[in-house]
Design a protein around this motif. Structure first.
Motif, PDB file in Angstrom:
ATOM      1  N   VAL A 124       0.856  -1.192   0.000  1.00  0.00           N
ATOM      2  CA  VAL A 124       0.000   0.000   0.000  1.00  0.00           C
ATOM      3  C   VAL A 124       0.890   1.239   0.000  1.00  0.00           C
ATOM      4  O   VAL A 124       1.855   1.312   0.754  1.00  0.00           O
ATOM      5  CB  VAL A 124      -0.911   0.030   1.248  1.00  0.00           C
ATOM      6  N   THR A 125       0.557   2.214  -0.835  1.00  0.00           N
ATOM      7  CA  THR A 125       1.297   3.471  -0.874  1.00  0.00           C
ATOM      8  C   THR A 125       0.385   4.582  -0.371  1.00  0.00           C
ATOM      9  O   THR A 125      -0.771   4.674  -0.778  1.00  0.00           O
ATOM     10  CB  THR A 125       1.756   3.797  -2.315  1.00  0.00           C
ATOM     11  N   TYR A 126       0.906   5.410   0.511  1.00  0.00           N
ATOM     12  CA  TYR A 126       0.116   6.491   1.101  1.00  0.00           C
ATOM     13  C   TYR A 126       0.607   7.850   0.623  1.00  0.00           C
ATOM     14  O   TYR A 126       1.806   8.062   0.464  1.00  0.00           O
ATOM     15  CB  TYR A 126       0.223   6.466   2.631  1.00  0.00           C
ATOM     16  N   VAL A 134      -4.001   6.500  10.864  1.00  0.00           N
ATOM     17  CA  VAL A 134      -5.129   5.935  10.104  1.00  0.00           C
ATOM     18  C   VAL A 134      -4.668   5.028   8.963  1.00  0.00           C
ATOM     19  O   VAL A 134      -5.477   4.607   8.148  1.00  0.00           O
ATOM     20  CB  VAL A 134      -6.067   7.038   9.552  1.00  0.00           C
ATOM     21  N   ARG A 135      -3.406   4.742   8.905  1.00  0.00           N
ATOM     22  CA  ARG A 135      -2.906   3.853   7.857  1.00  0.00           C
ATOM     23  C   ARG A 135      -3.289   2.412   8.159  1.00  0.00           C
ATOM     24  O   ARG A 135      -3.461   2.020   9.302  1.00  0.00           O
ATOM     25  CB  ARG A 135      -1.397   4.012   7.704  1.00  0.00           C
ATOM     26  N   VAL A 136      -3.394   1.618   7.111  1.00  0.00           N
ATOM     27  CA  VAL A 136      -3.875   0.248   7.204  1.00  0.00           C
ATOM     28  C   VAL A 136      -2.884  -0.640   7.958  1.00  0.00           C
ATOM     29  O   VAL A 136      -1.689  -0.578   7.742  1.00  0.00           O
ATOM     30  CB  VAL A 136      -4.104  -0.304   5.778  1.00  0.00           C
ATOM     31  N   LEU A 141      -9.809  -6.982   9.359  1.00  0.00           N
ATOM     32  CA  LEU A 141     -10.180  -5.568   9.502  1.00  0.00           C
ATOM     33  C   LEU A 141      -8.971  -4.653   9.684  1.00  0.00           C
ATOM     34  O   LEU A 141      -9.100  -3.528  10.146  1.00  0.00           O
ATOM     35  CB  LEU A 141     -11.184  -5.365  10.647  1.00  0.00           C
ATOM     36  N   SER A 142      -7.781  -5.152   9.393  1.00  0.00           N
ATOM     37  CA  SER A 142      -6.526  -4.370   9.466  1.00  0.00           C
ATOM     38  C   SER A 142      -6.287  -3.749  10.835  1.00  0.00           C
ATOM     39  O   SER A 142      -5.758  -2.657  10.950  1.00  0.00           O
ATOM     40  CB  SER A 142      -6.531  -3.279   8.387  1.00  0.00           C
ATOM     41  N   VAL A 143      -6.656  -4.468  11.896  1.00  0.00           N
ATOM     42  CA  VAL A 143      -6.533  -3.902  13.243  1.00  0.00           C
ATOM     43  C   VAL A 143      -5.214  -4.249  13.947  1.00  0.00           C
ATOM     44  O   VAL A 143      -4.937  -3.716  15.016  1.00  0.00           O
ATOM     45  CB  VAL A 143      -7.708  -4.317  14.161  1.00  0.00           C
ATOM     46  N   TYR A 144      -4.405  -5.116  13.349  1.00  0.00           N
ATOM     47  CA  TYR A 144      -3.158  -5.506  14.005  1.00  0.00           C
ATOM     48  C   TYR A 144      -2.013  -4.616  13.522  1.00  0.00           C
ATOM     49  O   TYR A 144      -1.844  -4.420  12.328  1.00  0.00           O
ATOM     50  CB  TYR A 144      -2.850  -6.983  13.728  1.00  0.00           C
ATOM     51  N   PRO A 145      -1.204  -4.095  14.435  1.00  0.00           N
ATOM     52  CA  PRO A 145      -0.148  -3.156  14.052  1.00  0.00           C
ATOM     53  C   PRO A 145       1.035  -3.808  13.337  1.00  0.00           C
ATOM     54  O   PRO A 145       1.845  -3.115  12.730  1.00  0.00           O
ATOM     55  CB  PRO A 145       0.293  -2.555  15.384  1.00  0.00           C
TER      56      PRO A 145
END
Length: 163
Positions: A124-126, A134-136, A141-145
């Motif tokens: 993913v590019t931000y 707020v990055r994925v 659900l993309s909740v793990y760091p």
């Protein structure tokens, strides 16, 4: 032609070599995430497996409000090491643990995971305007760091509990 043979052998050796696994904790990984990204680690704790969950935790403590766990992804080359279970692949062994328990989570304590840590999503590019908060993340659900791509599982004290 003779010069190619050593180069091919070295390339095969380099790609098949096992990375060094540094003993660490989840809190250390998350506290210094940039330093651990792409590195080999060894962590000891427990797995919680179930519908939409594949999570690793240990006894370390993270900052308040921070998810102090890792998403678990099995590397296609993952093997079970040590003990009587070493003939199973990681996928086979974990499937046996959660078999018949599809409604609840399974807790596997006393487990050692060795693998590569991802703390940054490289797929993913931000834009610079997107704040890091707020990055994925990783996993459901993309909740793990962060996640660990497991190459080896070792059962130190194999136990299974339903929760």
């Amino acid at each position: 032609f003779l010069y190619l043979i050593p180069a091919i052998t070295l390339a095969q050796t380099a790609t098949s070599a096992k990375p060094p696994f540094r003993k660490t904790t989840v809190s250390d990984i998350l506290a210094a995430s940039a330093a651990y990204d792409g590195k080999g680690v060894e962590v000891r704790g427990y797995l919680r497996l179930g519908p939409e969950r594949s999570m690793f935790k240990d006894s370390s403590k993270c900052e308040t409000g921070k998810n102090c766990s890792l998403w678990v992804e099995l590397d296609r080359r993952c093997v079970v090491v040590g003990g009587a279970r070493r003939t199973d692949t990681c996928e086979q062994q974990l499937a046996k643990i959660i078999k018949g328990n599809s409604e609840n989570d399974s807790l596997v304590e006393g487990i050692v995971l060795r693998g590569l840590v991802d703390t940054v999503r490289h797929d993913v590019t931000y834009d610079s305007s997107v704040p890091p908060s707020v990055r994925v993340g990783f996993g459901h659900l993309s909740v793990y760091p962060a996640q660990i791509r497991v190459r080896e599982i070792e059962f130190k004290r194999p136990k299974k509990r339903m929760r």
